[in-house]
Design a protein around this motif. Structure first.
Motif, PDB file in Angstrom:
ATOM      1  N   UNK A 202       0.889  -1.297  -0.169  1.00 40.36           N
ATOM      2  CA  UNK A 202       0.189   0.006   0.084  1.00 40.36           C
ATOM      3  C   UNK A 202       0.862   1.104   0.135  1.00 40.36           C
ATOM      4  N   UNK A 203       1.800   1.259   0.770  1.00 40.20           N
ATOM      5  CA  UNK A 203       2.746   2.362   0.935  1.00 40.20           C
ATOM      6  C   UNK A 203       3.699   2.586  -0.565  1.00 40.20           C
ATOM      7  N   UNK A 204       3.622   1.455  -1.174  1.00 36.96           N
ATOM      8  CA  UNK A 204       4.267   1.732  -2.466  1.00 36.96           C
ATOM      9  C   UNK A 204       3.775   2.301  -3.669  1.00 36.96           C
ATOM     10  N   UNK A 205       2.407   2.176  -3.516  1.00 41.04           N
ATOM     11  CA  UNK A 205       1.535   2.557  -4.686  1.00 41.04           C
ATOM     12  C   UNK A 205       1.890   3.949  -5.036  1.00 41.04           C
ATOM     13  N   UNK A 206       2.410   4.302  -6.262  1.00 36.98           N
ATOM     14  CA  UNK A 206       2.828   5.548  -6.788  1.00 36.98           C
ATOM     15  C   UNK A 206       4.328   5.670  -6.476  1.00 36.98           C
ATOM     16  N   UNK A 207       4.917   5.053  -5.994  1.00 37.18           N
ATOM     17  CA  UNK A 207       6.530   5.077  -5.856  1.00 37.18           C
ATOM     18  C   UNK A 207       7.099   5.251  -7.140  1.00 37.18           C
ATOM     19  N   UNK A 208       8.040   6.106  -7.289  1.00 40.21           N
ATOM     20  CA  UNK A 208       8.658   6.219  -8.544  1.00 40.21           C
ATOM     21  C   UNK A 208      10.289   6.120  -8.439  1.00 40.21           C
ATOM     22  N   UNK A 209      10.734   5.580  -9.241  1.00 39.62           N
ATOM     23  CA  UNK A 209      12.240   5.312  -9.358  1.00 39.62           C
ATOM     24  C   UNK A 209      12.743   5.248 -10.728  1.00 39.62           C
ATOM     25  N   UNK A 210      13.979   5.444 -11.043  1.00 42.04           N
ATOM     26  CA  UNK A 210      14.647   5.252 -12.304  1.00 42.04           C
ATOM     27  C   UNK A 210      14.600   3.930 -12.633  1.00 42.04           C
ATOM     28  N   UNK A 211      14.495   3.670 -13.674  1.00 46.93           N
ATOM     29  CA  UNK A 211      14.091   2.384 -14.341  1.00 46.93           C
ATOM     30  C   UNK A 211      14.943   1.349 -13.934  1.00 46.93           C
ATOM     31  N   UNK A 212      16.262   1.527 -13.814  1.00 49.48           N
ATOM     32  CA  UNK A 212      17.217   0.723 -13.318  1.00 49.48           C
ATOM     33  C   UNK A 212      17.488   0.493 -11.836  1.00 49.48           C
ATOM     34  N   UNK A 213      16.726   1.178 -10.876  1.00 50.22           N
ATOM     35  CA  UNK A 213      17.029   1.277  -9.640  1.00 50.22           C
ATOM     36  C   UNK A 213      15.696   0.488  -8.958  1.00 50.22           C
ATOM     37  N   UNK A 214      16.116  -0.175  -7.748  1.00 47.22           N
ATOM     38  CA  UNK A 214      15.013  -1.027  -6.922  1.00 47.22           C
ATOM     39  C   UNK A 214      14.195  -0.219  -6.401  1.00 47.22           C
ATOM     40  N   UNK A 215      12.821  -0.664  -6.203  1.00 47.48           N
ATOM     41  CA  UNK A 215      11.969   0.153  -5.379  1.00 47.48           C
ATOM     42  C   UNK A 215      12.433  -0.052  -3.873  1.00 47.48           C
ATOM     43  N   UNK A 216      11.921   0.817  -3.009  1.00 49.67           N
ATOM     44  CA  UNK A 216      11.936   0.854  -1.477  1.00 49.67           C
ATOM     45  C   UNK A 216      12.079  -0.496  -0.730  1.00 49.67           C
ATOM     46  N   UNK A 217      11.242  -1.375  -1.220  1.00 46.59           N
ATOM     47  CA  UNK A 217      11.314  -2.830  -0.814  1.00 46.59           C
ATOM     48  C   UNK A 217      12.281  -3.883  -1.331  1.00 46.59           C
ATOM     49  N   UNK A 218      13.145  -3.106  -2.147  1.00 44.80           N
ATOM     50  CA  UNK A 218      14.239  -4.224  -2.737  1.00 44.80           C
ATOM     51  C   UNK A 218      14.059  -4.950  -4.057  1.00 44.80           C
ATOM     52  N   UNK A 219      12.804  -4.768  -4.364  1.00 45.59           N
ATOM     53  CA  UNK A 219      12.580  -5.303  -5.595  1.00 45.59           C
ATOM     54  C   UNK A 219      12.608  -4.306  -6.924  1.00 45.59           C
ATOM     55  N   UNK A 220      13.326  -4.878  -7.991  1.00 42.73           N
ATOM     56  CA  UNK A 220      13.261  -4.256  -9.383  1.00 42.73           C
ATOM     57  C   UNK A 220      11.805  -3.921  -9.721  1.00 42.73           C
ATOM     58  N   UNK A 221      10.976  -4.974  -9.589  1.00 40.12           N
ATOM     59  CA  UNK A 221       9.520  -4.964 -10.135  1.00 40.12           C
ATOM     60  C   UNK A 221       8.667  -5.631  -9.277  1.00 40.12           C
ATOM     61  N   UNK A 222       7.252  -5.508  -9.286  1.00 38.95           N
ATOM     62  CA  UNK A 222       6.322  -6.304  -8.764  1.00 38.95           C
ATOM     63  C   UNK A 222       6.489  -7.799  -9.099  1.00 38.95           C
ATOM     64  N   UNK A 223       6.316  -8.764  -8.225  1.00 40.59           N
ATOM     65  CA  UNK A 223       6.440 -10.174  -8.484  1.00 40.59           C
ATOM     66  C   UNK A 223       7.935 -10.560  -9.055  1.00 40.59           C
ATOM     67  N   UNK A 224       8.774 -10.059  -8.645  1.00 47.20           N
ATOM     68  CA  UNK A 224      10.286 -10.344  -8.971  1.00 47.20           C
ATOM     69  C   UNK A 224      10.757 -11.721  -8.801  1.00 47.20           C
ATOM     70  N   UNK A 225      10.734 -12.559  -9.702  1.00 47.13           N
ATOM     71  CA  UNK A 225      11.357 -13.949  -9.499  1.00 47.13           C
ATOM     72  C   UNK A 225      12.451 -13.938  -8.676  1.00 47.13           C
ATOM     73  N   UNK A 226      12.338 -14.812  -7.389  1.00 50.08           N
ATOM     74  CA  UNK A 226      13.519 -15.036  -6.595  1.00 50.08           C
ATOM     75  C   UNK A 226      13.297 -14.003  -5.452  1.00 50.08           C
ATOM     76  N   UNK A 227      12.078 -13.146  -5.370  1.00 53.59           N
ATOM     77  CA  UNK A 227      12.273 -12.180  -4.312  1.00 53.59           C
ATOM     78  C   UNK A 227      11.493 -13.102  -2.906  1.00 53.59           C
ATOM     79  N   UNK A 228      11.550 -12.349  -1.942  1.00 55.05           N
ATOM     80  CA  UNK A 228      10.895 -12.827  -0.829  1.00 55.05           C
ATOM     81  C   UNK A 228       9.456 -13.268  -0.934  1.00 55.05           C
TER      82      UNK A 228
END
Length: 243
Positions: A202-228
């Motif tokens: 919920x807190x990630x909704x709308x969070x913006x990042x450069x396309x080559x950087x991870x979001x604040x939860x450490x994932x490069x994208x939602x549902x990233x394979x190998x993520x927690x």
């Protein structure tokens, strides 16, 4: 992407349910024959279904996102499609095997636990190995659809987000932002008691990042394979992109 992902999930869930059911049937036969259960569970049914569905979803999403970013863009070329196909094949070769092992390991764990409880029940009732196998198969019938749906939703969203970011990068986008499904199922579910360490999309909704950087939860994208698991299982979040 939501409607397209839903179509891919609907197709995949039937296939993955049939594939895991084949594994359960093989395990049931092993129980009847007093054979090794783990050895009886073959990865091949899962491997074939997983790779075909993942690749189809990934390539379909790539083309849709690539063209949607700029409505005036001409259709992608055969050379681009071949390049995307090679990229997906390489990704599956690197990551797909581990996901298939995770699915297989869950199935084996479930079979072992179910055989143990079914055996206890059979002993109490004076039943034999054939009855244990039937009990196991019946219990799988109650679980199969929900298990298959969880796998399908998780993996199809992983494929969609992976290729969406690749397509956006190819189309010249430089920034990405997180988009939730904006309903009660978005984690943490307000209807459930919170637990320490719960993922919070919920807190990630709308969070913006450069396309080559991870979001604040450490994932490069939602549902990233190998993520927690708490971040990716049943995640329905997607991304938007900016120049």
């Amino acid at each position: 992407m939501e409607r397209l992902i839903d179509k891919e999930v609907d197709s995949f869930v039937d296939d993955i349910e049939r594939a895991i059911t084949k594994q359960i049937d093989a395990a049931a036969r092993a129980v009847r024959n007093n054979a090794n259960i783990n050895a009886a569970i073959d990865s091949e049914p899962i491997t074939e279904v997983y790779q075909d569905a993942w690749k189809n979803a990934a390539l379909t999403i790539t083309g849709k996102v690539y063209n949607a970013i700029d409505a005036s863009r001409k259709e992608f070329t055969d050379e681009q499609y071949t390049s995307w196909e090679d990229n997906v094949d390489a990704y599956l070769a690197q990551k797909g095997g581990e996901q298939i092992r995770l699915i297989d390991n869950y199935t084996k764990k479930w079979v072992r636990a179910t055989v143990t409880s079914a055996t206890q029940q059979a002993v109490e009732l004076g039943l034999g190995t054939d009855d244990i196998a039937l009990l196991m198969r019946d219990r799988w019938g109650e679980l199969s659809r929900s298990r298959a749906l969880r796998i399908a939703e998780t993996e199809m969203n992983a494929a969609a987000n992976y290729r969406a970011m690749e397509a956006a990068t190819a189309a010249g986008m430089t920034r990405k932002f997180w988009i939730t499904a904006s309903d009660q199922r978005v984690r943490p579910d307000p209807r459930k008691k919170p637990r320490a360490g719960d993922a919070n999309h919920r807190v990630l909704d709308g969070e913006e990042r450069p396309i080559g950087e991870a979001f604040s939860n450490g994932l490069m994208r939602p549902s990233e394979t190998g993520g927690p698991p708490g971040e990716v299982i049943n995640c329905r979040c997607q991304m938007g992109f900016l120049p």
